[in-house]
Scaffold this motif. Structure first.
Motif, PDB file in Angstrom:
ATOM      1  N   ASP A  56       0.819  -1.177  -0.128  1.00  0.00           N
ATOM      2  CA  ASP A  56       0.160   0.049   0.153  1.00  0.00           C
ATOM      3  C   ASP A  56       0.915   1.281  -0.032  1.00  0.00           C
ATOM      4  N   LEU A  57       1.896   1.272   0.717  1.00  0.00           N
ATOM      5  CA  LEU A  57       2.879   2.550   1.032  1.00  0.00           C
ATOM      6  C   LEU A  57       3.362   2.561  -0.463  1.00  0.00           C
ATOM      7  N   PHE A  58       3.835   1.563  -0.844  1.00  0.00           N
ATOM      8  CA  PHE A  58       4.572   1.719  -2.348  1.00  0.00           C
ATOM      9  C   PHE A  58       3.616   2.172  -3.564  1.00  0.00           C
ATOM     10  N   ASN A  59       2.358   1.585  -3.469  1.00  0.00           N
ATOM     11  CA  ASN A  59       1.414   2.287  -4.681  1.00  0.00           C
ATOM     12  C   ASN A  59       1.036   3.728  -4.191  1.00  0.00           C
ATOM     13  N   PHE A  60       1.073   3.974  -2.861  1.00  0.00           N
ATOM     14  CA  PHE A  60       0.757   5.426  -2.669  1.00  0.00           C
ATOM     15  C   PHE A  60       1.809   6.330  -3.098  1.00  0.00           C
ATOM     16  N   ALA A  61       3.025   5.643  -3.041  1.00  0.00           N
ATOM     17  CA  ALA A  61       4.254   6.591  -3.316  1.00  0.00           C
ATOM     18  C   ALA A  61       4.464   6.864  -4.707  1.00  0.00           C
ATOM     19  N   ILE A  62       4.092   5.676  -5.508  1.00  0.00           N
ATOM     20  CA  ILE A  62       4.242   5.954  -7.038  1.00  0.00           C
ATOM     21  C   ILE A  62       2.930   6.652  -7.917  1.00  0.00           C
ATOM     22  N   ASP A  63       1.825   6.414  -6.894  1.00  0.00           N
ATOM     23  CA  ASP A  63       0.666   7.197  -7.511  1.00  0.00           C
ATOM     24  C   ASP A  63       0.983   8.742  -7.945  1.00  0.00           C
ATOM     25  N   ARG A  64       0.268   9.285  -9.079  1.00  0.00           N
ATOM     26  CA  ARG A  64       0.844  10.447  -9.574  1.00  0.00           C
ATOM     27  C   ARG A  64      -0.215  11.547  -9.456  1.00  0.00           C
ATOM     28  N   GLU A  65      -1.684  11.207  -8.876  1.00  0.00           N
ATOM     29  CA  GLU A  65      -2.804  12.064  -8.713  1.00  0.00           C
ATOM     30  C   GLU A  65      -2.553  13.338  -7.995  1.00  0.00           C
ATOM     31  N   ASP A  66      -1.788  13.192  -6.875  1.00  0.00           N
ATOM     32  CA  ASP A  66      -1.297  14.728  -5.891  1.00  0.00           C
ATOM     33  C   ASP A  66      -0.340  15.437  -6.809  1.00  0.00           C
ATOM     34  N   VAL A  67       0.617  14.716  -7.378  1.00  0.00           N
ATOM     35  CA  VAL A  67       1.676  15.320  -8.406  1.00  0.00           C
ATOM     36  C   VAL A  67       0.805  16.169  -9.339  1.00  0.00           C
ATOM     37  N   LYS A  68       0.115  15.769 -10.125  1.00  0.00           N
ATOM     38  CA  LYS A  68      -0.718  16.297 -11.020  1.00  0.00           C
ATOM     39  C   LYS A  68      -1.563  17.617 -10.261  1.00  0.00           C
ATOM     40  N   TRP A  69      -2.203  17.173  -9.281  1.00  0.00           N
ATOM     41  CA  TRP A  69      -2.997  18.139  -8.681  1.00  0.00           C
ATOM     42  C   TRP A  69      -1.995  19.425  -8.259  1.00  0.00           C
ATOM     43  N   LEU A  70      -0.995  19.156  -7.686  1.00  0.00           N
ATOM     44  CA  LEU A  70      -0.096  20.311  -7.133  1.00  0.00           C
ATOM     45  C   LEU A  70       0.421  21.138  -8.667  1.00  0.00           C
ATOM     46  N   LEU A  71       0.955  20.166  -9.613  1.00  0.00           N
ATOM     47  CA  LEU A  71       1.225  20.949 -11.013  1.00  0.00           C
ATOM     48  C   LEU A  71      -0.118  21.845 -11.436  1.00  0.00           C
ATOM     49  N   LEU A 111      -0.010  25.376 -10.045  1.00  0.00           N
ATOM     50  CA  LEU A 111       1.167  26.233 -10.473  1.00  0.00           C
ATOM     51  C   LEU A 111       0.811  27.273 -11.461  1.00  0.00           C
ATOM     52  N   PRO A 112       1.364  28.382 -11.443  1.00  0.00           N
ATOM     53  CA  PRO A 112       1.183  29.375 -12.750  1.00  0.00           C
ATOM     54  C   PRO A 112       2.032  28.734 -13.694  1.00  0.00           C
ATOM     55  N   GLU A 113       1.405  29.037 -15.056  1.00  0.00           N
ATOM     56  CA  GLU A 113       1.931  28.655 -16.040  1.00  0.00           C
ATOM     57  C   GLU A 113       3.440  29.051 -16.321  1.00  0.00           C
ATOM     58  N   HIS A 114       3.781  30.364 -15.940  1.00  0.00           N
ATOM     59  CA  HIS A 114       5.131  31.065 -15.879  1.00  0.00           C
ATOM     60  C   HIS A 114       5.590  31.049 -14.708  1.00  0.00           C
ATOM     61  N   THR A 115       6.622  30.386 -14.561  1.00  0.00           N
ATOM     62  CA  THR A 115       7.437  30.374 -13.388  1.00  0.00           C
ATOM     63  C   THR A 115       8.962  30.633 -13.786  1.00  0.00           C
ATOM     64  N   ASP A 116       9.606  30.494 -12.828  1.00  0.00           N
ATOM     65  CA  ASP A 116      11.164  30.726 -12.944  1.00  0.00           C
ATOM     66  C   ASP A 116      11.737  29.223 -12.974  1.00  0.00           C
ATOM     67  N   VAL A 117      10.920  28.242 -12.862  1.00  0.00           N
ATOM     68  CA  VAL A 117      11.330  26.873 -12.741  1.00  0.00           C
ATOM     69  C   VAL A 117      10.649  26.004 -13.973  1.00  0.00           C
ATOM     70  N   SER A 118      11.230  25.038 -14.322  1.00  0.00           N
ATOM     71  CA  SER A 118      10.484  24.231 -15.419  1.00  0.00           C
ATOM     72  C   SER A 118       9.262  23.516 -14.921  1.00  0.00           C
ATOM     73  N   LEU A 119       8.227  23.434 -15.315  1.00  0.00           N
ATOM     74  CA  LEU A 119       7.226  22.658 -14.957  1.00  0.00           C
ATOM     75  C   LEU A 119       7.472  20.977 -14.820  1.00  0.00           C
ATOM     76  N   GLY A 120       8.074  20.767 -15.984  1.00  0.00           N
ATOM     77  CA  GLY A 120       8.746  19.298 -16.048  1.00  0.00           C
ATOM     78  C   GLY A 120       9.742  19.019 -15.092  1.00  0.00           C
ATOM     79  N   THR A 121      10.545  19.848 -14.518  1.00  0.00           N
ATOM     80  CA  THR A 121      11.248  19.675 -13.469  1.00  0.00           C
ATOM     81  C   THR A 121      10.662  19.407 -12.248  1.00  0.00           C
ATOM     82  N   VAL A 122       9.573  20.479 -11.927  1.00  0.00           N
ATOM     83  CA  VAL A 122       8.836  20.281 -10.797  1.00  0.00           C
ATOM     84  C   VAL A 122       8.185  19.066 -10.638  1.00  0.00           C
TER      85      VAL A 122
END
Length: 173
Positions: free
Chosen positions: A17-32, A35-46
């Motif tokens: 369960d911990l492994f599956n949670f760790a690799i799940d990407r839903e919260d990563v997508k939500w946090l992305l 973010l504003p489209e124009h930042t000083d960092v690459s969204l791909g890197t984030v």
């Protein structure tokens, strides 16, 4: 009955369960998406760094939350073994696609070391997320980027919180 058909122990299930949670990407997508489209960092890197931070945070949170539990070491072994196998597969696939060898597990270890070092240097910090946020932003290319800082802090705090909720639900804490 095959060995793979045997029912999992509660600890094995928790590791999975911990492994599956760790690799799940839903919260990563939500946090992305926050973010504003124009930042000083690459969204791909984030995006890439958020996934790394999430995997690390699950392991760190497990060690922290189960500090005095006899289940800590066997559960961490199960979790990190799954992460290692996942990393090996990801490294091989990515290496074939880009024509260059990478070691994703080594990258995870390096990031963990960076975060632990930052936390130890700020030993008096009462809130680890206040240390993780700027370190995350630095890993994304700009330590002063407020949006990256907040994304890293949110990922860290929410991951630890969700791991804690899970452990409470299954009565490990």
């Amino acid at each position: 009955m095959k060995e793979t058909d045997a029912p999992k122990s509660a600890l094995e299930q928790a590791g999975e369960d911990l492994f599956n949670f760790a690799i799940d990407r839903e919260d990563v997508k939500w946090l992305l998406s926050q973010l504003p489209e124009h930042t000083d960092v690459s969204l791909g890197t984030v995006e890439y760094e958020l996934q790394i931070l999430k995997i690390i945070s699950v392991g760190w949170g497990t060690a922290y939350l189960l500090e005095n539990s006899p289940d800590k070491t066997p559960l961490l072994e199960l979790y990190w073994k799954s992460i290692y196998e996942f990393s090996k597969s990801l490294s091989e696939t990515t290496g074939l696609m880009i024509g260059k060898d990478i070691d994703y597990f080594e990258l995870l270890k390096d990031r963990l070391d960076l975060y632990v070092k930052a936390l130890s240097e700020q030993g008096d910090a009462s809130e680890p997320a206040a240390v993780i946020g700027p370190e995350f932003a630095r890993n994304c290319g700009n330590r002063d980027d407020l949006f990256a800082f907040m994304a890293g802090s949110k990922m860290f705090v929410s991951t630890i919180s969700r791991v804690k909720e899970y452990f409470e639900k299954i009565h490990l804490i």
